[in-house]
Write a protein that holds these residues in place. Structure first.
Motif, short mmCIF file in Angstrom:
data_model
loop_
_atom_site.label_atom_id
_atom_site.label_comp_id
_atom_site.label_asym_id
_atom_site.label_seq_id
_atom_site.Cartn_x
_atom_site.Cartn_y
_atom_site.Cartn_z
N GLN A 102 6.52 15.35 23.08
CA GLN A 102 7.14 15.46 21.76
C GLN A 102 7.20 14.12 21.02
O GLN A 102 7.58 14.06 19.86
CB GLN A 102 8.57 16.00 21.91
N ALA A 103 6.79 13.06 21.69
CA ALA A 103 6.89 11.71 21.11
C ALA A 103 6.02 11.54 19.87
O ALA A 103 6.35 10.75 18.99
CB ALA A 103 6.55 10.65 22.15
N LYS A 104 4.92 12.27 19.79
CA LYS A 104 4.01 12.13 18.65
C LYS A 104 4.48 12.89 17.41
O LYS A 104 3.94 12.72 16.33
CB LYS A 104 2.60 12.58 19.04
N LEU A 105 5.48 13.73 17.58
CA LEU A 105 6.03 14.46 16.44
C LEU A 105 6.83 13.51 15.56
O LEU A 105 7.30 12.48 16.02
CB LEU A 105 6.95 15.58 16.92
N SER A 106 7.02 13.89 14.32
CA SER A 106 7.84 13.06 13.44
C SER A 106 9.31 13.18 13.84
O SER A 106 9.73 14.18 14.43
CB SER A 106 7.66 13.49 11.98
#
Length: 150
Positions: A102-106
Motif C-alpha cells: 500500500q506504500a505506493k498509494l497516495s
C-alpha cells in the motif's frame, strides 16, 4: 492505572489464555483476518476470542489490510463484520493499514480507505480505530486527522 495488553494472531499458535490472564494481561487485540476474502480469516481467531473472553480478558480485534482501493477497503470491512457475526467486543475493531503493497498509494487514498472501513464498522454499531506503526501514522497517513475521529 496502566493496563497491559497483547496483540495476537495465528502466529502465536495455540494460546493458554489462563496463563495470559495470570501474567497480568488486561486486554487482547485479536486478528480476525486479513484482506477481503472469506478464506483469509485467521484460523486461530475463534480459539483466541473464546479463550480471552472465558478468562475475563477484554477483547478488541483487527483486520490486516491489503486493500488498494476504497472499494476494497469496503469489502474488507464487510468481510470483517461477517466473520465477527454480531459478537460483542470490549474494545474497537482496528483497521491495520501498514502493508508495503500500500506504500505506493497516495496518502489521500490510504486515508479514504481508512475512513471507508471505519465508517462501515461504526454504522454496524462497533467502535472503530486505525492500527499502524508510527512511521505510517506520521508519513503515510494523515494520523492527526484520522486520530481525531478514530
Amino acid at each position: 492505572m496502566a493496563l497491559k495488553g497483547i496483540d495476537v494472531s495465528k502466529h502465536q499458535g495455540f494460546i493458554n489464555w489462563s496463563k495470559v490472564k495470570n501474567s497480568g494481561i488486561d486486554f487482547a487485540i485479536i486478528r480476525i483476518g486479513y484482506g477481503m476474502f472469506e478464506n483469509q480469516k485467521d484460523y486461530q481467531f475463534e480459539n483466541n476470542y473464546a479463550g480471552a473472553k472465558a478468562n475475563g480478558i477484554a477483547v478488541g480485534i483487527y483486520l490486516y489490510s491489503y486493500a488498494k482501493t476504497v472499494d476494497e477497503a469496503r469489502r474488507e470491512a464487510e468481510c470483517c463484520l461477517k466473520w465477527l457475526d454480531g459478537r460483542k467486543l470490549d474494545l474497537p475493531i482496528y483497521y491495520d493499514i501498514e502493508d508495503e503493497s500500500q506504500a505506493k498509494l497516495s496518502k489521500a487514498m490510504r486515508n479514504n480507505m481508512c475512513v471507508m472501513f471505519c465508517d462501515i464498522i461504526e454504522k454496524a454499531g462497533y467502535w472503530a480505530g486505525i492500527y499502524a506503526n508510527k512511521n505510517w501514522f506520521v508519513n503515510m497517513l494523515d494520523g492527526d486527522t484520522l486520530g481525531k475521529r478514530y
